[in-house]
Design a protein around this motif. Structure first.
Motif, PDB file in Angstrom:
ATOM      1  N   LYS A   1     -11.163 -29.348  64.803  1.00 24.72           N
ATOM      2  CA  LYS A   1     -10.738 -28.067  65.372  1.00 24.72           C
ATOM      3  C   LYS A   1     -11.359 -26.935  64.560  1.00 24.72           C
ATOM      4  CE  LYS A   1      -6.927 -28.985  68.187  1.00 24.72           C
ATOM      5  NZ  LYS A   1      -5.646 -28.533  68.583  1.00 24.72           N
ATOM      6  N   TYR A   2     -11.690 -25.873  65.246  1.00 25.67           N
ATOM      7  CA  TYR A   2     -12.215 -24.687  64.582  1.00 25.67           C
ATOM      8  C   TYR A   2     -11.055 -23.832  64.082  1.00 25.67           C
ATOM      9  CZ  TYR A   2     -16.763 -25.923  66.437  1.00 25.67           C
ATOM     10  OH  TYR A   2     -17.929 -26.579  66.716  1.00 25.67           O
ATOM     11  N   VAL A   3     -11.289 -23.152  62.965  1.00 29.66           N
ATOM     12  CA  VAL A   3     -10.264 -22.265  62.393  1.00 29.66           C
ATOM     13  C   VAL A   3      -9.746 -21.305  63.458  1.00 29.66           C
ATOM     14  CG1 VAL A   3      -9.852 -20.417  60.715  1.00 29.66           C
ATOM     15  CG2 VAL A   3     -11.126 -22.466  60.029  1.00 29.66           C
ATOM     16  N   LYS A   4     -10.656 -20.744  64.256  1.00 33.30           N
ATOM     17  CA  LYS A   4     -10.261 -19.753  65.270  1.00 33.30           C
ATOM     18  C   LYS A   4      -9.225 -20.291  66.250  1.00 33.30           C
ATOM     19  CE  LYS A   4     -14.323 -20.676  68.120  1.00 33.30           C
ATOM     20  NZ  LYS A   4     -15.650 -20.155  68.452  1.00 33.30           N
ATOM     21  N   GLU A   5      -9.167 -21.608  66.422  1.00 33.35           N
ATOM     22  CA  GLU A   5      -8.184 -22.210  67.323  1.00 33.35           C
ATOM     23  C   GLU A   5      -6.771 -22.185  66.734  1.00 33.35           C
ATOM     24  OE1 GLU A   5      -9.652 -25.840  69.562  1.00 33.35           O
ATOM     25  OE2 GLU A   5     -11.111 -25.747  67.905  1.00 33.35           O
ATOM     26  N   THR A   6      -6.669 -21.894  65.435  1.00 37.40           N
ATOM     27  CA  THR A   6      -5.361 -21.891  64.762  1.00 37.40           C
ATOM     28  C   THR A   6      -4.870 -20.487  64.430  1.00 37.40           C
ATOM     29  OG1 THR A   6      -6.240 -22.016  62.490  1.00 37.40           O
ATOM     30  CG2 THR A   6      -5.967 -24.103  63.691  1.00 37.40           C
ATOM     31  N   ARG A   7      -5.685 -19.477  64.725  1.00 37.57           N
ATOM     32  CA  ARG A   7      -5.296 -18.099  64.368  1.00 37.57           C
ATOM     33  C   ARG A   7      -4.052 -17.666  65.131  1.00 37.57           C
ATOM     34  NH1 ARG A   7      -8.636 -15.127  61.056  1.00 37.57           N
ATOM     35  NH2 ARG A   7     -10.683 -16.068  60.804  1.00 37.57           N
ATOM     36  N   SER A   8      -3.166 -17.004  64.381  1.00 34.09           N
ATOM     37  CA  SER A   8      -1.934 -16.458  64.960  1.00 34.09           C
ATOM     38  C   SER A   8      -1.710 -15.068  64.386  1.00 34.09           C
ATOM     39  CB  SER A   8      -0.740 -17.353  64.632  1.00 34.09           C
ATOM     40  OG  SER A   8      -0.919 -18.624  65.212  1.00 34.09           O
ATOM     41  N   PHE A   9      -1.064 -14.229  65.177  1.00 34.51           N
ATOM     42  CA  PHE A   9      -0.838 -12.836  64.779  1.00 34.51           C
ATOM     43  C   PHE A   9       0.595 -12.420  65.067  1.00 34.51           C
ATOM     44  CE2 PHE A   9      -5.226 -13.425  66.024  1.00 34.51           C
ATOM     45  CZ  PHE A   9      -5.920 -12.866  64.974  1.00 34.51           C
ATOM     46  N   LYS A  10       1.111 -11.554  64.213  1.00 34.21           N
ATOM     47  CA  LYS A  10       2.445 -10.987  64.396  1.00 34.21           C
ATOM     48  C   LYS A  10       2.386  -9.545  63.909  1.00 34.21           C
ATOM     49  CE  LYS A  10       7.241 -11.588  62.855  1.00 34.21           C
ATOM     50  NZ  LYS A  10       7.848 -11.770  64.152  1.00 34.21           N
ATOM     51  N   VAL A  11       2.898  -8.628  64.706  1.00 35.15           N
ATOM     52  CA  VAL A  11       2.953  -7.222  64.301  1.00 35.15           C
ATOM     53  C   VAL A  11       4.386  -6.742  64.471  1.00 35.15           C
ATOM     54  CG1 VAL A  11       2.066  -4.893  64.703  1.00 35.15           C
ATOM     55  CG2 VAL A  11       0.570  -6.871  65.079  1.00 35.15           C
TER      56      VAL A  11
ATOM     57  N   SER B   1       3.531  -0.106  59.868  1.00 33.82           N
ATOM     58  CA  SER B   1       3.697  -1.340  60.629  1.00 33.82           C
ATOM     59  C   SER B   1       3.209  -2.443  59.704  1.00 33.82           C
ATOM     60  CB  SER B   1       2.883  -1.320  61.927  1.00 33.82           C
ATOM     61  OG  SER B   1       1.504  -1.339  61.648  1.00 33.82           O
ATOM     62  N   VAL B   2       3.644  -3.661  59.962  1.00 33.51           N
ATOM     63  CA  VAL B   2       3.214  -4.805  59.163  1.00 33.51           C
ATOM     64  C   VAL B   2       2.601  -5.821  60.120  1.00 33.51           C
ATOM     65  CG1 VAL B   2       5.528  -5.845  59.169  1.00 33.51           C
ATOM     66  CG2 VAL B   2       3.883  -6.521  57.438  1.00 33.51           C
ATOM     67  N   SER B   3       1.360  -6.189  59.846  1.00 31.68           N
ATOM     68  CA  SER B   3       0.628  -7.143  60.675  1.00 31.68           C
ATOM     69  C   SER B   3       0.326  -8.384  59.843  1.00 31.68           C
ATOM     70  CB  SER B   3      -0.693  -6.552  61.170  1.00 31.68           C
ATOM     71  OG  SER B   3      -0.470  -5.374  61.885  1.00 31.68           O
ATOM     72  N   LEU B   4       0.610  -9.527  60.415  1.00 32.14           N
ATOM     73  CA  LEU B   4       0.321 -10.784  59.736  1.00 32.14           C
ATOM     74  C   LEU B   4      -0.702 -11.553  60.548  1.00 32.14           C
ATOM     75  CD1 LEU B   4       3.580 -10.154  59.375  1.00 32.14           C
ATOM     76  CD2 LEU B   4       3.397 -12.180  57.966  1.00 32.14           C
TER      77      LEU B   4
ATOM     78  N   VAL C   1      -2.130 -16.778  54.939  1.00 24.85           N
ATOM     79  CA  VAL C   1      -1.547 -15.646  55.652  1.00 24.85           C
ATOM     80  C   VAL C   1      -1.976 -14.361  54.961  1.00 24.85           C
ATOM     81  CG1 VAL C   1       0.561 -14.527  56.473  1.00 24.85           C
ATOM     82  CG2 VAL C   1       0.455 -17.038  56.337  1.00 24.85           C
ATOM     83  N   LYS C   2      -2.519 -13.470  55.754  1.00 23.58           N
ATOM     84  CA  LYS C   2      -2.952 -12.151  55.289  1.00 23.58           C
ATOM     85  C   LYS C   2      -2.001 -11.128  55.901  1.00 23.58           C
ATOM     86  CE  LYS C   2      -6.985 -11.285  56.844  1.00 23.58           C
ATOM     87  NZ  LYS C   2      -8.336 -10.940  57.280  1.00 23.58           N
ATOM     88  N   VAL C   3      -1.416 -10.281  55.049  1.00 23.06           N
ATOM     89  CA  VAL C   3      -0.463  -9.264  55.497  1.00 23.06           C
ATOM     90  C   VAL C   3      -1.120  -7.897  55.335  1.00 23.06           C
ATOM     91  CG1 VAL C   3       1.818  -8.257  55.157  1.00 23.06           C
ATOM     92  CG2 VAL C   3       1.470 -10.718  54.771  1.00 23.06           C
ATOM     93  N   ILE C   4      -1.204  -7.168  56.439  1.00 22.88           N
ATOM     94  CA  ILE C   4      -1.820  -5.837  56.432  1.00 22.88           C
ATOM     95  C   ILE C   4      -0.761  -4.805  56.763  1.00 22.88           C
ATOM     96  CG2 ILE C   4      -3.579  -4.342  57.484  1.00 22.88           C
ATOM     97  CD1 ILE C   4      -5.038  -7.005  58.257  1.00 22.88           C
TER      98      ILE C   4
END
Length: 170
Positions: free
Chosen positions: A4-14, A72-75, A91-94
């Motif tokens: 699986k490619y990394v991009k297939e596992t990307r998830s986002f939360k804002v 805002s907090v984006s993960l 996990v990167k938190v912006i």
């Protein structure tokens, strides 16, 4: 088993930061952010293997900049490395100031999950394939983190054997 490619596992939360989300310093509760981190990381892990993935460890949560009610907090989370049944998730938190638009990395975290079948037994997971510069760097440095994680786990087991289970009032 198919890679699986990394991009297939990307998830986002804002999320917006509300007054009930902050501590007495008027910044986002660390525990609230840690809950967000575990939640989003578990989604990335499950996207990789499409079975139940449980948290085995949280290596670190590094708080780099405070998150305030005007932010805002984006993960963003994604799988960075896989073993036989283990899954490392970054996990990167912006934080983004909603008035100025300024963004900063507020926190980073690495977590490890284990994939389980219907009988709660570990199962093999797909190999992860990085593509971007960021993904490749995290993939290439995963071996070192894995070794540190194994060493820390062994030390934790030894330490746990020393600890008492009797309550003070007993």
């Amino acid at each position: 088993m198919e890679n699986k490619y990394v991009k297939e596992t990307r998830s986002f939360k804002v999320s917006r930061v509300f007054p009930t989300d902050v501590n007495n310093h008027n910044t986002l509760f660390g525990g609230k952010l840690m809950s967000y981190i575990d939640d989003i990381a578990s989604i990335s892990a499950s996207k990789l293997c499409r079975v139940t993935a449980v948290t085995a460890s949280t290596d670190s949560v590094d708080f780099l900049h405070p998150i305030r009610p005007t932010d805002s907090v984006s993960l963003e989370s994604f799988v960075t490395w896989t073993g036989k049944s283990s899954i490392e998730v970054f996990v990167k938190v912006i934080r983004e100031d909603l008035r100025s638009g300024e963004r900063k990395i507020a926190a980073t975290s690495f977590l490890t999950f284990v994939a389980l079948d219907e009988e709660n037994k570990t199962i093999l997971v797909p190999r992860i394939v990085p593509e971007t510069e960021e993904e490749i760097k995290l993939y290439e440095t995963a071996e070192h983190r894995t070794a540190m994680r194994k060493q820390r786990r062994e030390e934790s087991k030894k330490f746990a054997d020393f600890l008492l289970t009797k309550f003070p009032w007993e």
